[in-house]
Scaffold this active site. Structure first.
Site, PDB file in Angstrom:
ATOM      1  N   ASP A 100       0.827  -1.213   0.000  1.00 11.79           N
ATOM      2  CA  ASP A 100       0.000   0.000   0.000  1.00 11.79           C
ATOM      3  C   ASP A 100       0.860   1.262   0.000  1.00 11.79           C
ATOM      4  OD1 ASP A 100      -2.769   0.527  -0.279  1.00 11.79           O
ATOM      5  OD2 ASP A 100      -2.749   1.531   1.657  1.00 11.79           O
TER       6      ASP A 100
ATOM      7  N   GLU B  69      -9.506  -3.511  -6.013  1.00  8.08           N
ATOM      8  CA  GLU B  69      -9.394  -3.490  -4.551  1.00  8.08           C
ATOM      9  C   GLU B  69      -9.446  -4.914  -3.990  1.00  8.08           C
ATOM     10  OE1 GLU B  69      -8.646  -1.108  -2.419  1.00  8.08           O
ATOM     11  OE2 GLU B  69      -8.749   0.640  -3.715  1.00  8.08           O
TER      12      GLU B  69
HETATM   13  C1  LIG Z   1      -5.224  -0.009  -2.532  1.00  8.93           C
HETATM   14  C2  LIG Z   1      -5.712   1.222  -1.856  1.00  8.93           C
HETATM   15  N1  LIG Z   1      -6.952   1.664  -2.098  1.00  8.93           N
HETATM   16  C3  LIG Z   1      -7.426   2.764  -1.485  1.00  8.93           C
HETATM   17  C4  LIG Z   1      -6.646   3.471  -0.611  1.00  8.93           C
HETATM   18  C5  LIG Z   1      -7.216   4.678   0.097  1.00  8.93           C
HETATM   19  O1  LIG Z   1      -6.394   5.738   0.166  1.00  8.93           O
HETATM   20  C6  LIG Z   1      -5.338   2.983  -0.374  1.00  8.93           C
HETATM   21  N2  LIG Z   1      -4.495   3.606   0.505  1.00  8.93           N
HETATM   22  N3  LIG Z   1      -4.903   1.871  -0.998  1.00  8.93           N
END
Ligand SMILES: Cc1ncc(CO)c(N)n1
Length: 232
Positions: free
Chosen positions: A58, A221
């Site tokens: 992330d 997602e």
């Molecule tokens: C994969 C992903 N989706 C959404 C967000 C929301 O900011 C994040 N940090 N990472």
């Protein structure tokens, strides 16, 4: 004479295009916001190596996300009539600044080094998708709707981990708060209102394009959460 108070629209989010889509695509939407990884944070059974895996990936994603949000800001400055959209998005950029610092602190806490994290296939695909949305060919409405969807998945997922009865591990509390807190919830509702307002004025083609982007994001997602549960 007093205005008739009978037309009641609490926050403008009732019966909107986005609500309709979430209903229509409720299957993939729930897969995205109630993924087994999120369920495991909610019930406290999360595997910490899965968490580390997600955190590192992330961090890479968010660094890419900044340029996407910058492109939405640019489109808002050009498109919006009153300048208020710009202020909401600018607030988002400000919190991304804080978020990058948080990722640095958090990844070092978990002994992760940015230079040692390799973006995985699913992450690369998602990054490529959001990059394609930065193009000036992509309508502001589509970009804004995509922006809302990306933030909303995290908000819905992590606020679920803070609900009554949830038992997230203490060391993950900070993560859950980051996206699950009420301010972030308010911010996502602002993004939703802006997107819905744009969508209501958009052509059918643009509406269809925005809907397709939302569905793609929900799929990406799910793929992103899946990464945290799969072996390297
Ligand atoms: C994969 C992903 N989706 C959404 C967000 C929301 O900011 C994040 N940090 N990472």
């Amino acid at each position: 004479m007093e205005k008739t108070p009978n037309i009641k629209k609490v926050d403008g989010n009732d019966n909107t295009m986005i609500k309709t889509w979430l209903h229509k695509h409720s299957q993939i939407y729930s897969e995205a916001i109630r993924h087994p990884f999120i369920q495991s944070i909610n019930d406290g059974t999360v595997n910490l190596s899965s968490f580390k895996q997600w955190l590192g990936q992330d961090y890479i994603f968010v660094r890419k996300f900044v340029s996407f949000v910058a492109s939405v800001l640019l489109k808002a400055c050009r498109a919006s009539d009153d300048g208020l959209d710009m202020e909401v998005i600018l607030g988002g950029i400000a919190s991304l600044n804080d978020e990058i610092s948080w990722f640095k602190k958090e990844t070092s806490k978990w002994d992760l080094l940015l230079s040692n994290i390799t973006p995985r296939k699913e992450n690369q695909g998602y990054c490529r998708f959001i990059e394609s949305l930065t193009s000036s060919e992509v309508d502001y409405t589509v970009a804004m709707t995509a922006f809302w969807a990306i933030e909303a998945v995290y908000q819905e997922s992590f606020s679920y981990c803070l609900q009554e009865g949830a038992k997230p591990p203490a060391e993950l509390m900070d993560t859950c708060q980051r996206w699950g807190n009420d301010d972030f919830g308010q911010y996502c509702r602002s993004l939703q209102r802006i997107a819905d307002r744009c969508l209501a004025k958009a052509s059918k083609d643009v509406q269809n394009e925005a809907e397709a982007a939302v569905v793609s994001i929900l799929k990406y997602e799910v793929g992103f959460w899946n990464m945290s549960l799969s072996d390297l």
